[in-house]
Design a protein around this motif. Sequence first.
Motif, PDB file in Angstrom:
ATOM      1  N   ASP A  42       0.865  -1.174   0.000  1.00 40.77           N
ATOM      2  CA  ASP A  42       0.000   0.000   0.000  1.00 40.77           C
ATOM      3  C   ASP A  42       0.906   1.229   0.000  1.00 40.77           C
ATOM      4  OD1 ASP A  42      -2.279   1.500  -0.045  1.00 40.77           O
ATOM      5  OD2 ASP A  42      -3.029   0.862   1.912  1.00 40.77           O
ATOM      6  N   SER A  43       0.352   2.395  -0.127  1.00 40.34           N
ATOM      7  CA  SER A  43       1.174   3.601  -0.152  1.00 40.34           C
ATOM      8  C   SER A  43       0.519   4.694   0.680  1.00 40.34           C
ATOM      9  CB  SER A  43       1.381   4.073  -1.597  1.00 40.34           C
ATOM     10  OG  SER A  43       0.130   4.412  -2.171  1.00 40.34           O
ATOM     11  N   LEU A  44       1.351   5.680   1.053  1.00 41.60           N
ATOM     12  CA  LEU A  44       0.918   6.794   1.888  1.00 41.60           C
ATOM     13  C   LEU A  44       1.634   8.047   1.411  1.00 41.60           C
ATOM     14  CD1 LEU A  44      -0.360   7.927   4.585  1.00 41.60           C
ATOM     15  CD2 LEU A  44       1.751   7.194   5.691  1.00 41.60           C
ATOM     16  N   ASN A  45       0.908   9.135   1.222  1.00 42.16           N
ATOM     17  CA  ASN A  45       1.528  10.412   0.853  1.00 42.16           C
ATOM     18  C   ASN A  45       2.086  11.055   2.107  1.00 42.16           C
ATOM     19  OD1 ASN A  45       0.692  10.105  -1.790  1.00 42.16           O
ATOM     20  ND2 ASN A  45      -1.205  11.214  -1.461  1.00 42.16           N
ATOM     21  N   ILE A  46       3.341  11.458   2.066  1.00 41.13           N
ATOM     22  CA  ILE A  46       3.995  12.109   3.197  1.00 41.13           C
ATOM     23  C   ILE A  46       4.510  13.465   2.720  1.00 41.13           C
ATOM     24  CG2 ILE A  46       5.887  12.010   4.846  1.00 41.13           C
ATOM     25  CD1 ILE A  46       5.713   8.938   4.628  1.00 41.13           C
ATOM     26  N   PHE A  47       4.006  14.528   3.337  1.00 41.24           N
ATOM     27  CA  PHE A  47       4.454  15.879   3.027  1.00 41.24           C
ATOM     28  C   PHE A  47       5.516  16.258   4.046  1.00 41.24           C
ATOM     29  CE2 PHE A  47       0.138  15.386   1.586  1.00 41.24           C
ATOM     30  CZ  PHE A  47       0.204  15.864   0.292  1.00 41.24           C
ATOM     31  N   TRP A  48       6.663  16.723   3.593  1.00 39.99           N
ATOM     32  CA  TRP A  48       7.755  17.033   4.508  1.00 39.99           C
ATOM     33  C   TRP A  48       8.316  18.410   4.211  1.00 39.99           C
ATOM     34  CZ3 TRP A  48      12.646  17.866   2.558  1.00 39.99           C
ATOM     35  CH2 TRP A  48      12.851  17.457   1.240  1.00 39.99           C
ATOM     36  N   LYS A  49       8.996  18.958   5.207  1.00 35.44           N
ATOM     37  CA  LYS A  49       9.603  20.278   5.074  1.00 35.44           C
ATOM     38  C   LYS A  49      10.815  20.340   5.998  1.00 35.44           C
ATOM     39  CE  LYS A  49       8.425  25.162   5.499  1.00 35.44           C
ATOM     40  NZ  LYS A  49       7.356  26.109   5.829  1.00 35.44           N
ATOM     41  N   VAL A  50      11.896  20.884   5.510  1.00 34.94           N
ATOM     42  CA  VAL A  50      13.104  21.093   6.306  1.00 34.94           C
ATOM     43  C   VAL A  50      13.322  22.598   6.380  1.00 34.94           C
ATOM     44  CG1 VAL A  50      15.589  20.748   6.434  1.00 34.94           C
ATOM     45  CG2 VAL A  50      14.121  18.904   5.608  1.00 34.94           C
ATOM     46  N   GLN A  51      13.492  23.109   7.586  1.00 31.58           N
ATOM     47  CA  GLN A  51      13.714  24.541   7.731  1.00 31.58           C
ATOM     48  C   GLN A  51      14.634  24.806   8.908  1.00 31.58           C
ATOM     49  OE1 GLN A  51       9.708  25.893   8.285  1.00 31.58           O
ATOM     50  NE2 GLN A  51       9.877  25.900  10.494  1.00 31.58           N
ATOM     51  N   PRO A  52      15.304  25.944   8.899  1.00 32.71           N
ATOM     52  CA  PRO A  52      16.176  26.268  10.031  1.00 32.71           C
ATOM     53  C   PRO A  52      15.340  26.574  11.273  1.00 32.71           C
ATOM     54  CG  PRO A  52      16.117  28.069   8.453  1.00 32.71           C
ATOM     55  CD  PRO A  52      15.349  26.940   7.843  1.00 32.71           C
ATOM     56  N   MET A  53      15.949  26.355  12.434  1.00 29.17           N
ATOM     57  CA  MET A  53      15.297  26.662  13.694  1.00 29.17           C
ATOM     58  C   MET A  53      15.864  27.966  14.228  1.00 29.17           C
ATOM     59  SD  MET A  53      15.354  24.732  17.428  1.00 29.17           S
ATOM     60  CE  MET A  53      15.960  23.280  16.720  1.00 29.17           C
ATOM     61  N   SER A  54      15.001  28.902  14.499  1.00 27.97           N
ATOM     62  CA  SER A  54      15.401  30.159  15.124  1.00 27.97           C
ATOM     63  C   SER A  54      14.444  30.418  16.268  1.00 27.97           C
ATOM     64  CB  SER A  54      15.319  31.323  14.131  1.00 27.97           C
ATOM     65  OG  SER A  54      16.301  31.186  13.148  1.00 27.97           O
ATOM     66  N   THR A  55      14.966  30.335  17.487  1.00 33.31           N
ATOM     67  CA  THR A  55      14.109  30.578  18.639  1.00 33.31           C
ATOM     68  C   THR A  55      14.937  31.137  19.783  1.00 33.31           C
ATOM     69  OG1 THR A  55      12.434  29.618  20.087  1.00 33.31           O
ATOM     70  CG2 THR A  55      14.330  28.238  19.597  1.00 33.31           C
ATOM     71  N   ILE A  56      14.276  31.876  20.630  1.00 37.98           N
ATOM     72  CA  ILE A  56      14.939  32.440  21.802  1.00 37.98           C
ATOM     73  C   ILE A  56      13.943  32.405  22.955  1.00 37.98           C
ATOM     74  CG2 ILE A  56      14.362  34.843  21.310  1.00 37.98           C
ATOM     75  CD1 ILE A  56      17.331  35.449  22.190  1.00 37.98           C
ATOM     76  N   TYR A  57      14.456  32.129  24.147  1.00 37.43           N
ATOM     77  CA  TYR A  57      13.606  32.018  25.329  1.00 37.43           C
ATOM     78  C   TYR A  57      14.302  32.699  26.500  1.00 37.43           C
ATOM     79  CZ  TYR A  57      11.097  29.942  29.256  1.00 37.43           C
ATOM     80  OH  TYR A  57      10.386  29.764  30.401  1.00 37.43           O
ATOM     81  N   ILE A  58      13.605  33.646  27.135  1.00 35.95           N
ATOM     82  CA  ILE A  58      14.135  34.328  28.321  1.00 35.95           C
ATOM     83  C   ILE A  58      13.568  33.605  29.542  1.00 35.95           C
ATOM     84  CG2 ILE A  58      14.257  36.498  29.596  1.00 35.95           C
ATOM     85  CD1 ILE A  58      13.765  37.930  26.892  1.00 35.95           C
ATOM     86  N   PHE A  59      14.449  33.139  30.416  1.00 41.02           N
ATOM     87  CA  PHE A  59      14.021  32.355  31.567  1.00 41.02           C
ATOM     88  C   PHE A  59      13.270  33.177  32.606  1.00 41.02           C
ATOM     89  CE2 PHE A  59      17.494  29.766  29.862  1.00 41.02           C
ATOM     90  CZ  PHE A  59      16.866  28.540  29.773  1.00 41.02           C
ATOM     91  N   ASP A  60      13.611  34.456  32.742  1.00 40.34           N
ATOM     92  CA  ASP A  60      12.962  35.312  33.740  1.00 40.34           C
ATOM     93  C   ASP A  60      11.651  35.864  33.190  1.00 40.34           C
ATOM     94  OD1 ASP A  60      15.188  35.622  35.887  1.00 40.34           O
ATOM     95  OD2 ASP A  60      16.189  35.956  33.968  1.00 40.34           O
ATOM     96  N   ASP A  61      10.665  36.051  34.061  1.00 37.18           N
ATOM     97  CA  ASP A  61       9.390  36.635  33.653  1.00 37.18           C
ATOM     98  C   ASP A  61       9.381  38.148  33.816  1.00 37.18           C
ATOM     99  OD1 ASP A  61       8.212  34.205  32.954  1.00 37.18           O
ATOM    100  OD2 ASP A  61       7.547  33.832  34.996  1.00 37.18           O
ATOM    101  N   GLU A  62      10.092  38.629  34.839  1.00 39.10           N
ATOM    102  CA  GLU A  62      10.124  40.069  35.069  1.00 39.10           C
ATOM    103  C   GLU A  62      11.372  40.458  35.857  1.00 39.10           C
ATOM    104  OE1 GLU A  62       7.467  40.613  39.078  1.00 39.10           O
ATOM    105  OE2 GLU A  62       6.384  40.480  37.174  1.00 39.10           O
ATOM    106  N   LEU A  63      11.772  41.703  35.693  1.00 34.03           N
ATOM    107  CA  LEU A  63      12.878  42.293  36.453  1.00 34.03           C
ATOM    108  C   LEU A  63      12.379  43.610  37.037  1.00 34.03           C
ATOM    109  CD1 LEU A  63      15.886  41.881  33.972  1.00 34.03           C
ATOM    110  CD2 LEU A  63      15.316  40.423  35.915  1.00 34.03           C
ATOM    111  N   LYS A  64      12.948  43.976  38.165  1.00 31.93           N
ATOM    112  CA  LYS A  64      12.616  45.266  38.777  1.00 31.93           C
ATOM    113  C   LYS A  64      13.922  46.024  38.964  1.00 31.93           C
ATOM    114  CE  LYS A  64       8.517  43.524  40.881  1.00 31.93           C
ATOM    115  NZ  LYS A  64       7.867  42.912  41.969  1.00 31.93           N
ATOM    116  N   ILE A  65      14.002  47.203  38.336  1.00 36.79           N
ATOM    117  CA  ILE A  65      15.207  48.026  38.456  1.00 36.79           C
ATOM    118  C   ILE A  65      14.795  49.460  38.782  1.00 36.79           C
ATOM    119  CG2 ILE A  65      16.666  46.602  36.986  1.00 36.79           C
ATOM    120  CD1 ILE A  65      16.138  48.407  34.675  1.00 36.79           C
ATOM    121  N   CYS A  66      15.687  50.169  39.435  1.00 33.85           N
ATOM    122  CA  CYS A  66      15.422  51.579  39.747  1.00 33.85           C
ATOM    123  C   CYS A  66      16.730  52.347  39.686  1.00 33.85           C
ATOM    124  CB  CYS A  66      14.779  51.721  41.122  1.00 33.85           C
ATOM    125  SG  CYS A  66      15.874  51.297  42.494  1.00 33.85           S
TER     126      CYS A  66
END
Length: 176
Positions: A42-66
């Motif tokens: 039997d057969s199955l259609n498979i759609f594929w895509k290769v792309q670069p990964m670009s992501t950034i994540y800041i671990f802190d939710d907030e900072l307080k400065i004065c």
Amino acid sequence: MKKAILVLLAVLFVVGVAGAVLAEEVDLLFCPPSCDPLPNSDSLNIFWKVQPMSTIYIFDDELKICTYIGAPGSGNFHKGFKYMAAATGVGLRKIVGSISPALPTGVSMWGLLNRPDGIGHTTGLQVLGTADVDLVKDLEKLYMANGTGEVSLFADNTAAGGNGMVVLKLTILDQI
């Protein structure tokens, strides 16, 4: 005699027809159904895509400065944070930063981003505004690398007292 032959022929005809009908019925009822061969693939259609990964994540939710008006480096004027970045694929990438909304007159925020896992080149301390500024350049083949950053708040003699909140946005872009 002719009549008897005709009756006999009629009976034979009826019996023959009835036998043929019963033979078909018996064949349908008592014979197993025919089994058509089943496909062995039997057969199955498979759609594929290769792309670069670009992501950034800041671990802190907030900072307080004065800071204090007219006293650079006063108060809790700088705070650090941690981030994680990935930039795979071909070609150089960079991390840019901006803040939103704009700060009031006489107040400035500065940003410094260290290279994630020692990859790339930091651009040093930069004034953050509503337009993107380069913070780290020459990133390539970066996968889930950790880095640190710092934001600083300054108020010159023209600043008025006040408080508020800005959002720091870090983005990975193609370096052209």
